[in-house]
Design a protein around this motif. Structure first.
Motif, PDB file in Angstrom:
ATOM      1  N   GLY A  39     -25.031  84.675  18.577  1.00 40.17           N
ATOM      2  CA  GLY A  39     -25.318  86.023  17.916  1.00 40.17           C
ATOM      3  C   GLY A  39     -25.461  85.633  16.424  1.00 40.17           C
ATOM      4  N   LEU A  40     -26.133  84.355  16.061  1.00 37.14           N
ATOM      5  CA  LEU A  40     -26.185  83.874  14.692  1.00 37.14           C
ATOM      6  C   LEU A  40     -27.397  84.817  13.898  1.00 37.14           C
ATOM      7  CD1 LEU A  40     -25.273  80.408  14.526  1.00 37.14           C
ATOM      8  CD2 LEU A  40     -23.988  82.247  14.316  1.00 37.14           C
ATOM      9  N   ALA A  41     -28.421  84.874  14.634  1.00 36.31           N
ATOM     10  CA  ALA A  41     -29.513  85.749  14.114  1.00 36.31           C
ATOM     11  C   ALA A  41     -29.264  87.156  13.899  1.00 36.31           C
ATOM     12  CB  ALA A  41     -30.744  85.626  15.173  1.00 36.31           C
ATOM     13  N   GLU A  42     -28.427  87.671  14.717  1.00 37.71           N
ATOM     14  CA  GLU A  42     -27.991  88.900  14.550  1.00 37.71           C
ATOM     15  C   GLU A  42     -27.005  89.436  13.351  1.00 37.71           C
ATOM     16  OE1 GLU A  42     -29.887  88.632  18.425  1.00 37.71           O
ATOM     17  OE2 GLU A  42     -28.115  87.502  17.284  1.00 37.71           O
ATOM     18  N   PHE A  43     -26.103  88.093  13.179  1.00 34.12           N
ATOM     19  CA  PHE A  43     -25.306  88.211  12.042  1.00 34.12           C
ATOM     20  C   PHE A  43     -26.044  88.094  10.674  1.00 34.12           C
ATOM     21  CE2 PHE A  43     -23.202  85.438   9.085  1.00 34.12           C
ATOM     22  CZ  PHE A  43     -21.998  86.115   8.696  1.00 34.12           C
ATOM     23  N   ILE A  44     -27.093  87.148  10.778  1.00 33.82           N
ATOM     24  CA  ILE A  44     -27.882  87.084   9.406  1.00 33.82           C
ATOM     25  C   ILE A  44     -28.585  88.235   9.082  1.00 33.82           C
ATOM     26  CG2 ILE A  44     -29.844  85.840   8.552  1.00 33.82           C
ATOM     27  CD1 ILE A  44     -28.873  83.440  10.077  1.00 33.82           C
ATOM     28  N   LYS A  45     -29.226  89.044   9.804  1.00 35.08           N
ATOM     29  CA  LYS A  45     -29.752  90.053   9.907  1.00 35.08           C
ATOM     30  C   LYS A  45     -28.900  91.176   9.537  1.00 35.08           C
ATOM     31  CE  LYS A  45     -32.397  90.254  13.522  1.00 35.08           C
ATOM     32  NZ  LYS A  45     -33.495  90.620  14.571  1.00 35.08           N
ATOM     33  N   LEU A  46     -27.754  91.623  10.040  1.00 39.24           N
ATOM     34  CA  LEU A  46     -26.941  92.923  10.057  1.00 39.24           C
ATOM     35  C   LEU A  46     -25.469  92.659   9.273  1.00 39.24           C
ATOM     36  CD1 LEU A  46     -27.630  93.724  13.777  1.00 39.24           C
ATOM     37  CD2 LEU A  46     -28.701  94.465  12.025  1.00 39.24           C
ATOM     38  N   ALA A  47     -25.239  91.608   9.002  1.00 36.51           N
ATOM     39  CA  ALA A  47     -23.923  91.226   8.250  1.00 36.51           C
ATOM     40  C   ALA A  47     -24.272  90.534   7.017  1.00 36.51           C
ATOM     41  CB  ALA A  47     -23.018  90.607   9.266  1.00 36.51           C
ATOM     42  N   LEU A  48     -24.927  89.398   7.054  1.00 34.08           N
ATOM     43  CA  LEU A  48     -25.016  88.685   6.026  1.00 34.08           C
ATOM     44  C   LEU A  48     -25.530  89.174   4.541  1.00 34.08           C
ATOM     45  CD1 LEU A  48     -24.510  85.825   4.613  1.00 34.08           C
ATOM     46  CD2 LEU A  48     -26.740  85.090   5.583  1.00 34.08           C
ATOM     47  N   PRO A  49     -26.358  90.020   4.403  1.00 29.66           N
ATOM     48  CA  PRO A  49     -26.776  90.997   3.375  1.00 29.66           C
ATOM     49  C   PRO A  49     -25.754  91.707   2.818  1.00 29.66           C
ATOM     50  CG  PRO A  49     -28.494  90.990   5.178  1.00 29.66           C
ATOM     51  CD  PRO A  49     -27.263  90.336   5.682  1.00 29.66           C
ATOM     52  N   ALA A  50     -24.853  92.181   3.372  1.00 30.74           N
ATOM     53  CA  ALA A  50     -23.400  92.765   3.023  1.00 30.74           C
ATOM     54  C   ALA A  50     -22.645  91.917   2.216  1.00 30.74           C
ATOM     55  CB  ALA A  50     -23.085  93.810   3.787  1.00 30.74           C
ATOM     56  N   ILE A  51     -22.264  90.748   2.893  1.00 29.88           N
ATOM     57  CA  ILE A  51     -21.376  89.660   2.295  1.00 29.88           C
ATOM     58  C   ILE A  51     -21.887  89.291   1.047  1.00 29.88           C
ATOM     59  CG2 ILE A  51     -20.459  87.543   2.796  1.00 29.88           C
ATOM     60  CD1 ILE A  51     -20.427  88.257   5.826  1.00 29.88           C
ATOM     61  N   GLY A  80      -4.881  88.883  12.049  1.00 25.08           N
ATOM     62  CA  GLY A  80      -4.344  89.049  10.582  1.00 25.08           C
ATOM     63  C   GLY A  80      -3.652  87.669  10.265  1.00 25.08           C
ATOM     64  N   VAL A  81      -3.628  86.637  11.156  1.00 28.07           N
ATOM     65  CA  VAL A  81      -2.927  85.333  10.722  1.00 28.07           C
ATOM     66  C   VAL A  81      -3.881  84.266  10.675  1.00 28.07           C
ATOM     67  CG1 VAL A  81      -1.206  83.812  11.582  1.00 28.07           C
ATOM     68  CG2 VAL A  81      -0.818  86.102  11.833  1.00 28.07           C
ATOM     69  N   SER A  82      -4.839  84.212  11.777  1.00 24.16           N
ATOM     70  CA  SER A  82      -5.748  83.131  11.663  1.00 24.16           C
ATOM     71  C   SER A  82      -7.288  83.706  11.747  1.00 24.16           C
ATOM     72  CB  SER A  82      -5.657  82.330  12.937  1.00 24.16           C
ATOM     73  OG  SER A  82      -5.828  82.914  14.275  1.00 24.16           O
ATOM     74  N   GLY A  83      -7.134  84.889  11.309  1.00 24.57           N
ATOM     75  CA  GLY A  83      -8.541  85.698  11.236  1.00 24.57           C
ATOM     76  C   GLY A  83      -8.511  87.199  11.417  1.00 24.57           C
ATOM     77  N   SER A  84      -9.709  87.819  12.192  1.00 24.10           N
ATOM     78  CA  SER A  84      -9.872  89.111  12.303  1.00 24.10           C
ATOM     79  C   SER A  84     -10.651  89.167  13.719  1.00 24.10           C
ATOM     80  CB  SER A  84     -10.555  90.080  11.339  1.00 24.10           C
ATOM     81  OG  SER A  84      -9.772  89.818  10.026  1.00 24.10           O
ATOM     82  N   LEU A  85     -10.244  90.362  14.357  1.00 19.60           N
ATOM     83  CA  LEU A  85     -11.165  90.625  15.411  1.00 19.60           C
ATOM     84  C   LEU A  85     -11.620  91.800  15.168  1.00 19.60           C
ATOM     85  CD1 LEU A  85      -8.558  89.381  18.291  1.00 19.60           C
ATOM     86  CD2 LEU A  85     -10.717  88.631  17.930  1.00 19.60           C
ATOM     87  N   ILE A  86     -13.103  91.833  15.549  1.00 21.88           N
ATOM     88  CA  ILE A  86     -13.849  93.138  15.473  1.00 21.88           C
ATOM     89  C   ILE A  86     -14.580  93.836  16.648  1.00 21.88           C
ATOM     90  CG2 ILE A  86     -15.733  94.070  13.754  1.00 21.88           C
ATOM     91  CD1 ILE A  86     -13.601  92.815  12.310  1.00 21.88           C
ATOM     92  N   GLY A  90     -21.004  96.177  10.117  1.00 20.02           N
ATOM     93  CA  GLY A  90     -20.326  96.556   8.732  1.00 20.02           C
ATOM     94  C   GLY A  90     -18.687  96.094   8.566  1.00 20.02           C
ATOM     95  N   GLY A  91     -18.082  96.327   9.583  1.00 24.77           N
ATOM     96  CA  GLY A  91     -16.756  95.754   9.705  1.00 24.77           C
ATOM     97  C   GLY A  91     -16.499  94.337   9.755  1.00 24.77           C
ATOM     98  N   PHE A  92     -17.527  93.748  10.292  1.00 27.72           N
ATOM     99  CA  PHE A  92     -17.452  92.400  10.478  1.00 27.72           C
ATOM    100  C   PHE A  92     -17.655  91.734   8.986  1.00 27.72           C
ATOM    101  CE2 PHE A  92     -18.604  87.785  11.390  1.00 27.72           C
ATOM    102  CZ  PHE A  92     -18.128  87.748  12.668  1.00 27.72           C
ATOM    103  N   VAL A 114     -17.026  93.248   6.130  1.00 21.56           N
ATOM    104  CA  VAL A 114     -15.824  93.632   5.316  1.00 21.56           C
ATOM    105  C   VAL A 114     -14.836  92.477   5.281  1.00 21.56           C
ATOM    106  CG1 VAL A 114     -13.846  95.192   5.090  1.00 21.56           C
ATOM    107  CG2 VAL A 114     -16.040  96.164   5.315  1.00 21.56           C
ATOM    108  N   GLN A 115     -14.670  92.015   6.805  1.00 17.46           N
ATOM    109  CA  GLN A 115     -13.288  91.304   6.805  1.00 17.46           C
ATOM    110  C   GLN A 115     -13.782  89.633   6.675  1.00 17.46           C
ATOM    111  OE1 GLN A 115     -10.294  91.731   8.083  1.00 17.46           O
ATOM    112  NE2 GLN A 115     -10.899  93.950   7.700  1.00 17.46           N
ATOM    113  N   VAL A 116     -15.161  89.376   6.714  1.00 14.10           N
ATOM    114  CA  VAL A 116     -15.484  88.214   6.094  1.00 14.10           C
ATOM    115  C   VAL A 116     -15.290  88.229   4.595  1.00 14.10           C
ATOM    116  CG1 VAL A 116     -17.610  86.441   5.721  1.00 14.10           C
ATOM    117  CG2 VAL A 116     -17.257  87.678   7.936  1.00 14.10           C
ATOM    118  N   SER A 117     -15.657  89.174   4.001  1.00 14.80           N
ATOM    119  CA  SER A 117     -15.389  89.189   2.638  1.00 14.80           C
ATOM    120  C   SER A 117     -14.158  89.162   2.110  1.00 14.80           C
ATOM    121  CB  SER A 117     -16.092  90.680   1.937  1.00 14.80           C
ATOM    122  OG  SER A 117     -17.506  90.570   2.152  1.00 14.80           O
TER     123      SER A 117
END
Length: 391
Positions: free
Chosen positions: A209-221, A329-335, A341-343, A345-348
């Protein structure tokens, strides 16, 4: 035919797998550690594996290398190899994945040995009528089904495998100590400076899912962290049993160009373990935007455990076996799936905490429970119970 006698001496075991180094990936690392655990734990081990694997196995292991592609050639060579290897009379035969289950079953049947299969997820739901018709019956005949996550265990039950023969055996990881100098040197070598680094590691497949992440989450980050870098280490999975029809690397570059974030993208080819360790140490967050695709599944998420072992949190979608690999909440976040959008936020959120000693310590503590020594201990315990001895 009676089963081979079990005594206090070394036991003969046979591992049949297409997944071993020099091929790269989580399945390859796991099968390597199955072999190492058996060899170091008192078994006289024989391995049927891909060309080049002998160089990665300890000297006592008897290895028969066979071509790993095309698949037809692998199947023919595997059929011949198990006939030879079975003559040693192993007490247990292990298929490193569902793909090699028929060959392992034949070897076990010919010597009346115990038959074990390790399932990774995709090898139980593969969208192939031939596979489902021919391979699954062999998998169902196993005396013990090892699975990499609770999710894979549920998939196995849905395919008619009895629950009482399924045992979860999570993949492991190395847990190195901190090394601030390695982090500094990697960042210096690749011109990263003190910029926030988002990391993705692994073979490039549509499921990642990297192409989708780049298009849909990376700009917000990048809106929150304008100087952030998305570092991808990997290449197209050309050695997969069923390679993708389209280059995922090309999709990634195209997505970055369309989203206007090409300046934030860095891609490195697959690297050795030392460089990969340095890359993890240099990262502030690991992203794992796996997709829930029909006929494809992320069985566990070993890279999330590896990231945690280096003190790096992971943000991933709650699909397949990924929840087994991330402590919320310890070693990361599950979305939830598709919530980009939530992804973002948690990366940021995690990037904002990057490098903090307490965060790193929590991540490492979460990963310690998945160390390879524990993997080996549980493997020996399960095999000992199956064989009726203290193996």
């Amino acid at each position: 035919m009676t089963r081979p006698a079990i005594n206090s001496g070394p036991l003969d075991a046979l591992l049949v797998t297409r997944n071993l180094p020099p091929l790269r990936g989580g399945m390859e690392r796991l099968c390597l550690h199955i072999a190492l655990s058996l060899s170091n734990g008192g078994y006289n081990l024989s391995v049927i594996g891909p060309e080049g694997c002998a160089a990665h196995l300890p000297a006592p292991v008897r290895v028969r290398e066979i071509p790993y592609r095309p698949l037809v050639r692998f199947f023919i060579a595997a059929s011949r190899a198990v006939c030879v290897a079975a003559r040693r009379g192993p007490v247990v035969v292990i298929a490193g994945s569902g793909l090699t289950a028929p060959f392992a079953w034949f070897a076990a049947r010919s010597t009346n040995a115990r038959f074990v299969v390790y399932l990774h997820g995709l090898d139980i739901i593969a969208r192939s009528a031939v596979y489902q018709f021919f391979w699954l019956p062999f998998i169902r005949r196993a005396d013990l089904i090892l699975v990499n996550s609770d999710s894979t265990g549920r998939l196995a039950q849905m395919r008619g495998i009895q629950k009482n023969r399924i045992e979860v055996l999570h993949p492991g990881t190395e847990v190195p100590g901190p090394d601030a100098e390695a982090r500094r040197l990697f960042r210096e070598e690749h011109g990263l400076g003190e910029r926030p680094v988002l990391l993705s590691v692994g073979r490039l497949t549509p499921r990642k899912g990297l192409a989708e992440f780049i298009k849909l989450a990376l700009p917000a980050i990048l809106a929150q962290h304008p100087d952030a870098v998305f570092l991808v280490i990997g290449a197209d999975a050309d050695d997969a049993a069923r390679p993708a029809s389209e280059s995922q690397l090309e999709r990634i570059f195209r997505a970055a160009n369309e989203a206007g974030v090409s300046a934030a993208l860095r891609v490195l080819p697959p690297c050795d373990d030392a460089m990969l360790t340095s890359a993890y140490r240099a990262a502030d967050a690991h992203v794992f935007p796996v997709l829930d695709l029909p006929g494809d599944v992320e069985g566990f998420g070993m890279v999330a455990i590896e990231a945690a072992a280096h003190g790096v949190p992971t943000v991933g979608f709650r699909v397949g076996g990924v929840p087994d690999a991330i402590v919320e909440g310890v070693s990361g976040s599950l979305i939830e799936p598709h919530d980009y959008g939530g992804f973002a936020v948690q990366v940021s959120h995690w990037v904002g905490q990057g490098g903090r000693p307490m965060l790193q310590a929590r991540c490492v503590a979460a990963a310690t429970g998945y160390g390879w020594p524990r993997f080996g201990e549980r493997l020996h315990s399960l095999l000992g119970a199956l064989l009726g001895n203290g193996a």
